[in-house]
Design a protein around this motif. Structure first.
Motif, PDB file in Angstrom:
ATOM      1  N   MET A   1       0.672  -1.257   0.214  1.00 28.06           N
ATOM      2  CA  MET A   1       0.123  -0.003  -0.255  1.00 28.06           C
ATOM      3  C   MET A   1       1.149   0.895   0.217  1.00 28.06           C
ATOM      4  SD  MET A   1      -3.189   0.804  -0.154  1.00 28.06           S
ATOM      5  CE  MET A   1      -4.120   1.825   0.684  1.00 28.06           C
ATOM      6  N   LYS A   2       2.218   1.875   1.116  1.00 25.80           N
ATOM      7  CA  LYS A   2       2.819   2.952   0.683  1.00 25.80           C
ATOM      8  C   LYS A   2       3.192   3.009  -0.312  1.00 25.80           C
ATOM      9  CE  LYS A   2       4.254   2.561   5.339  1.00 25.80           C
ATOM     10  NZ  LYS A   2       5.501   2.877   6.464  1.00 25.80           N
ATOM     11  N   PRO A   3       3.812   1.590  -1.666  1.00 30.09           N
ATOM     12  CA  PRO A   3       3.938   2.430  -3.060  1.00 30.09           C
ATOM     13  C   PRO A   3       2.954   3.216  -3.461  1.00 30.09           C
ATOM     14  CG  PRO A   3       5.513   0.215  -2.697  1.00 30.09           C
ATOM     15  CD  PRO A   3       4.127   0.641  -1.162  1.00 30.09           C
ATOM     16  N   PHE A   4       1.644   2.998  -3.830  1.00 28.31           N
ATOM     17  CA  PHE A   4       0.428   3.503  -3.618  1.00 28.31           C
ATOM     18  C   PHE A   4       0.502   5.328  -3.161  1.00 28.31           C
ATOM     19  CE2 PHE A   4      -0.289  -1.034  -5.452  1.00 28.31           C
ATOM     20  CZ  PHE A   4       0.408  -1.212  -6.303  1.00 28.31           C
ATOM     21  N   VAL A   5       0.702   4.917  -2.052  1.00 28.15           N
ATOM     22  CA  VAL A   5       0.727   6.700  -1.491  1.00 28.15           C
ATOM     23  C   VAL A   5       1.606   7.072  -1.821  1.00 28.15           C
ATOM     24  CG1 VAL A   5       0.571   7.587   0.488  1.00 28.15           C
ATOM     25  CG2 VAL A   5      -0.338   5.291   0.421  1.00 28.15           C
ATOM     26  N   LYS A   6       2.996   6.925  -1.481  1.00 29.42           N
ATOM     27  CA  LYS A   6       3.974   8.004  -2.402  1.00 29.42           C
ATOM     28  C   LYS A   6       4.109   7.895  -3.420  1.00 29.42           C
ATOM     29  CE  LYS A   6       7.934   5.285   0.790  1.00 29.42           C
ATOM     30  NZ  LYS A   6       9.189   4.961   1.383  1.00 29.42           N
ATOM     31  N   PHE A   7       3.585   7.304  -4.844  1.00 31.30           N
ATOM     32  CA  PHE A   7       2.798   7.490  -5.834  1.00 31.30           C
ATOM     33  C   PHE A   7       2.889   8.574  -6.199  1.00 31.30           C
ATOM     34  CE2 PHE A   7       0.847   6.905  -9.958  1.00 31.30           C
ATOM     35  CZ  PHE A   7       1.938   7.112 -10.870  1.00 31.30           C
ATOM     36  N   GLY A   8       1.152   9.026  -5.592  1.00 27.91           N
ATOM     37  CA  GLY A   8       0.084   9.400  -5.138  1.00 27.91           C
ATOM     38  C   GLY A   8       0.351  10.762  -4.905  1.00 27.91           C
ATOM     39  N   PHE A   9       1.527  11.017  -3.949  1.00 33.66           N
ATOM     40  CA  PHE A   9       1.597  12.534  -3.757  1.00 33.66           C
ATOM     41  C   PHE A   9       2.492  13.055  -4.526  1.00 33.66           C
ATOM     42  CE2 PHE A   9       0.886  10.918   0.750  1.00 33.66           C
ATOM     43  CZ  PHE A   9      -0.376  11.390   1.393  1.00 33.66           C
ATOM     44  N   LYS A  10       3.241  12.434  -5.392  1.00 33.36           N
ATOM     45  CA  LYS A  10       4.551  12.249  -6.187  1.00 33.36           C
ATOM     46  C   LYS A  10       3.859  13.356  -7.516  1.00 33.36           C
ATOM     47  CE  LYS A  10       8.862  10.000  -4.534  1.00 33.36           C
ATOM     48  NZ  LYS A  10       9.491   9.060  -5.638  1.00 33.36           N
ATOM     49  N   ALA A  11       2.400  12.152  -7.459  1.00 29.44           N
ATOM     50  CA  ALA A  11       1.862  12.617  -9.598  1.00 29.44           C
ATOM     51  C   ALA A  11       0.936  14.030  -8.756  1.00 29.44           C
ATOM     52  CB  ALA A  11       0.705  11.634  -9.349  1.00 29.44           C
ATOM     53  N   ILE A  12       0.516  13.963  -7.690  1.00 25.27           N
ATOM     54  CA  ILE A  12      -0.422  15.358  -7.105  1.00 25.27           C
ATOM     55  C   ILE A  12       0.590  16.252  -7.356  1.00 25.27           C
ATOM     56  CG2 ILE A  12      -1.643  16.604  -4.836  1.00 25.27           C
ATOM     57  CD1 ILE A  12      -2.984  13.885  -4.586  1.00 25.27           C
ATOM     58  N   GLY A  13       1.759  15.966  -6.743  1.00 27.51           N
ATOM     59  CA  GLY A  13       2.413  17.354  -7.434  1.00 27.51           C
ATOM     60  C   GLY A  13       3.352  17.886  -8.068  1.00 27.51           C
ATOM     61  N   ILE A  14       3.523  16.907  -9.346  1.00 23.22           N
ATOM     62  CA  ILE A  14       4.054  16.947 -10.798  1.00 23.22           C
ATOM     63  C   ILE A  14       2.378  17.203 -11.756  1.00 23.22           C
ATOM     64  CG2 ILE A  14       4.185  15.904 -12.654  1.00 23.22           C
ATOM     65  CD1 ILE A  14       5.531  13.755 -11.112  1.00 23.22           C
ATOM     66  N   ILE A  15       1.071  16.947 -10.488  1.00 20.28           N
ATOM     67  CA  ILE A  15      -0.326  17.891 -11.717  1.00 20.28           C
ATOM     68  C   ILE A  15       0.370  19.148 -11.356  1.00 20.28           C
ATOM     69  CG2 ILE A  15      -2.672  17.577 -11.903  1.00 20.28           C
ATOM     70  CD1 ILE A  15      -1.518  14.342 -11.697  1.00 20.28           C
ATOM     71  N   GLY A  16       0.048  19.669  -9.830  1.00 21.67           N
ATOM     72  CA  GLY A  16       0.036  20.557  -9.323  1.00 21.67           C
ATOM     73  C   GLY A  16       0.934  22.009  -9.812  1.00 21.67           C
ATOM     74  N   GLY A  17       2.384  21.009 -10.561  1.00 17.95           N
ATOM     75  CA  GLY A  17       3.179  21.912 -10.147  1.00 17.95           C
ATOM     76  C   GLY A  17       2.758  22.426 -12.206  1.00 17.95           C
ATOM     77  N   ALA A  18       2.503  21.375 -13.116  1.00 16.91           N
ATOM     78  CA  ALA A  18       2.030  21.333 -14.117  1.00 16.91           C
ATOM     79  C   ALA A  18       0.908  22.715 -14.310  1.00 16.91           C
ATOM     80  CB  ALA A  18       1.694  20.591 -14.688  1.00 16.91           C
TER      81      ALA A  18
END
Length: 45
Positions: A1-18
């Protein structure tokens, strides 16, 4: 479950920056409208 949580936070950060960069670029890409001169003359009859 933890890898998905980390990926989710990173993806949200990338989308927010874009999204932030796109919002900053929009005013530069919009065509500039010439400012309308308002007629301040007064016509007395």
């Amino acid at each position: 479950m933890k890898p998905f949580v980390k990926f989710g936070f990173k993806a949200i950060g990338i989308i927010g920056g874009a999204l932030i960069s796109i919002v900053k670029l929009l005013p530069m890409l919009a065509p500039e409208k010439p400012q309308q001169k308002q007629d301040k003359r007064i016509i007395k009859i």
